[in-house]
Enzyme design. Structure first.
Site, short mmCIF file in Angstrom:
data_model
loop_
_atom_site.label_atom_id
_atom_site.label_comp_id
_atom_site.label_asym_id
_atom_site.label_seq_id
_atom_site.Cartn_x
_atom_site.Cartn_y
_atom_site.Cartn_z
N ARG A 64 22.36 36.82 -26.73
CA ARG A 64 22.84 38.11 -26.21
C ARG A 64 23.28 37.93 -24.76
O ARG A 64 24.27 38.49 -24.31
CB ARG A 64 21.75 39.19 -26.31
CG ARG A 64 22.13 40.46 -25.57
CD ARG A 64 21.27 41.69 -25.85
NE ARG A 64 19.93 41.45 -26.27
CZ ARG A 64 18.91 41.11 -25.46
NH1 ARG A 64 19.10 40.99 -24.16
NH2 ARG A 64 17.71 40.89 -25.94
N TYR A 116 42.72 57.93 -24.33
CA TYR A 116 42.30 57.66 -25.71
C TYR A 116 41.22 58.68 -26.13
O TYR A 116 40.31 58.97 -25.35
CB TYR A 116 41.75 56.23 -25.75
CG TYR A 116 41.24 55.81 -27.10
CD1 TYR A 116 42.13 55.59 -28.15
CD2 TYR A 116 39.88 55.66 -27.34
CE1 TYR A 116 41.66 55.20 -29.39
CE2 TYR A 116 39.41 55.27 -28.58
CZ TYR A 116 40.31 55.05 -29.60
OH TYR A 116 39.84 54.68 -30.83
N ASP A 188 42.51 51.43 -17.85
CA ASP A 188 42.49 51.01 -19.25
C ASP A 188 43.88 50.43 -19.54
O ASP A 188 44.87 51.15 -19.59
CB ASP A 188 42.18 52.20 -20.16
CG ASP A 188 42.06 51.82 -21.64
OD1 ASP A 188 42.67 50.81 -22.04
OD2 ASP A 188 41.37 52.54 -22.39
N LYS A 213 43.26 45.65 -29.99
CA LYS A 213 44.68 45.95 -30.07
C LYS A 213 45.52 44.69 -29.79
O LYS A 213 45.41 43.73 -30.51
CB LYS A 213 45.00 47.12 -29.13
CG LYS A 213 43.98 48.27 -29.20
CD LYS A 213 43.93 48.97 -30.55
CE LYS A 213 42.76 49.93 -30.70
NZ LYS A 213 42.56 50.91 -29.65
C1 LIG Z 1 41.48 51.70 -29.18
C2 LIG Z 1 41.39 52.08 -27.77
C3 LIG Z 1 40.14 52.19 -27.12
C4 LIG Z 1 38.83 52.01 -27.86
O1 LIG Z 1 38.66 50.72 -28.30
P1 LIG Z 1 37.82 50.30 -29.62
O2 LIG Z 1 37.96 48.84 -29.67
O3 LIG Z 1 38.43 51.02 -30.78
O4 LIG Z 1 36.41 50.76 -29.39
C5 LIG Z 1 40.13 52.50 -25.77
N1 LIG Z 1 41.29 52.70 -25.09
C6 LIG Z 1 42.49 52.63 -25.68
C7 LIG Z 1 43.72 52.87 -24.87
C8 LIG Z 1 42.58 52.32 -27.03
O5 LIG Z 1 43.80 52.25 -27.61
#
Ligand SMILES: *Cc1c(COP(=O)(O)O)cnc(C)c1O
Length: 402
Positions: A64, A116, A188, A213
């Protein structure tokens, strides 16, 4: 490879590295395996490590806390974003949660109003009950950001471009405000990846990603990361990663490392196809409005050119009504109706009923999420096949202009 170059790759502040992005994405943070010379980082699928002797200071104690596959990915991501350190988490949401855990009860955060949906849910549905306070503002307006700042404000949390209408926040302006008012600027960067946007070079203190993504890019792993620039943030995020324990698994770390090796190629193709599709949609008689930062008609096209090195692979457009959107989406054969984005395959969604389904209708209209809005994550298939699929889908809507 010379030792000096290796060291540059491992430490890897991008602004200082003499190597190009594609080179760093393939090599940074990764050494050939000392036992076999394997060029790919092995998957260390173990929960613990046998230590040579009591008090030996052996760096590997428990998985971990530290895992070599994850560490390689973390070094790589720090190098690509130009940060001091990166830490990987089990999802984008757990990465964002770790960043908010840098704060304490009573602190206030100014957040982009159109982040998001999961970020909104986490902040309002959970973190508010632990004593954090949030103001949701249009961060593309520096005046609105300044007006929202209070004596208790500690953080400015920005997502740019936003989902799904692709509004852009001027990151240099946000960084100036953050510095003048002593706030931590968090960005982000999921929608563009470090290939097209590096917020740290524009003044951000922390970058977060959903590696689910573009970074992983193949729709086969869920993960997240936090990249920090200041020693105290880096130490605290590492502490939180171990204390909370929402860590990225060795197999997922391997998958993301592998995905990143083709990030530069994939992003180029995503963008090339997106630009072609957005321009085509713009001319289509059945399409009312197209949102894509690469189009001259995008209200922040000039800003996009200044702070991004590319426009990405996300497009949204309006077909006029919910009924038209349903008919169009029902006809598509190649483009898959699905949430998520950033994979090699083209995904298409209806924000008003899917990603933004829990946002009240009046609020949806205010942020531009109309009932006829459709969002595409343009994949890397042959663009002519994507255009043909979209064309036959739009043909279902009949001939008359809406
Ligand atoms: C998908 C997404 C998240 C969340 O990520 P997960 O891997 O689904 O937990 C946060 N910010 C943006 C811009 C996203 O597209």
């Amino acid at each position: 490879m010379k030792t000096k170059t290796r060291r540059a790759l491992s430490a890897g502040r991008s602004a200082r590295s003499p190597l190009g992005f594609a080179t760093r994405s393939i090599h940074a943070g990764q050494e050939p395996d000392p036992t076999t010379g394997a060029v790919m980082q092995p998957i260390y699928q173990t929960s613990t490590y046998r230590q040579p002797a009591l008090g030996s200071g052996w760096p590997y104690d428990y998985a971990r806390t530290i895992n070599p596959t994850r560490s390689a990915l973390e070094r790589n991501l720090a190098a690509l974003e130009g940060g001091l350190e990166a830490r990987c988490f089990a999802s984008g949401m757990s990465a964002i949660r770790a960043v908010l855990d840098l704060l304490r009860s009573g602190d206030h955060v100014v957040v982009s109003q159109n982040v998001y949906g999961g970020t909104y849910r986490l902040f309002e549905g959970l973190l508010r009950s632990f004593g954090l306070d949030f103001s949701w503002v249009d961060t593309s307006s520096p005046g609105a950001v300044l007006a929202a700042i209070r004596p208790t404000t500690r953080m400015l949390f920005v997502e740019t471009p936003t989902n799904p209408v692709l509004g852009i926040t001027d990151l240099r302006a946000a960084a100036r405000i953050a510095r003048a008012r002593g706030l931590t600027l968090v960005v982000d960067n999921t929608f563009l990846s470090p290939y097209f946007q590096r917020p740290i070079e524009l003044g951000a203190h922390v970058v977060v990603h959903s590696t689910t993504k573009y970074l992983n890019g193949h729709s086969d792993s869920v993960g997240g990361c936090v990249v920090t620039t200041r020693k105290r943030d880096a130490e605290r995020i590492a502490w939180l990663q171990n204390a909370v324990g929402a860590v990225l698994s060795p197999v997922d770390s391997f998958l993301v490392l592998r995905g990143i090796k083709t990030l530069a190629l994939r992003m180029e193709r995503h963008q090339e196809s997106a630009l072609r599709i957005a321009s085509w949609l713009k001319r289509h008689p059945r399409v009312r409005k197209v949102h894509y930062p690469g189009l001259r008609s995008h209200p922040q096209h000039a800003l996009a050119r200044r702070q991004m090195s590319g426009f990405g692979g996300m497009i949204s457009f309006d077909v006029g009504s919910f009924a038209a959107a349903r008919k169009f989406l029902g006809r598509l054969r190649l483009c898959a109706l699905a949430e998520s984005l950033g994979g090699v395959e083209t995904l298409i969604s209806h924000p008003a009923s899917m990603t933004h389904g829990s946002v009240p209708p009046a609020e949806r209209r205010r942020i531009g999420v109309t009932d006829g809005l459709v969002r595409i994550s343009v994949g890397i298939e042959d663009p002519k096949d994507l255009l043909a699929d979209l064309e036959q889908g739009l043909a279902a809507l009949g001939k008359t202009r809406r």
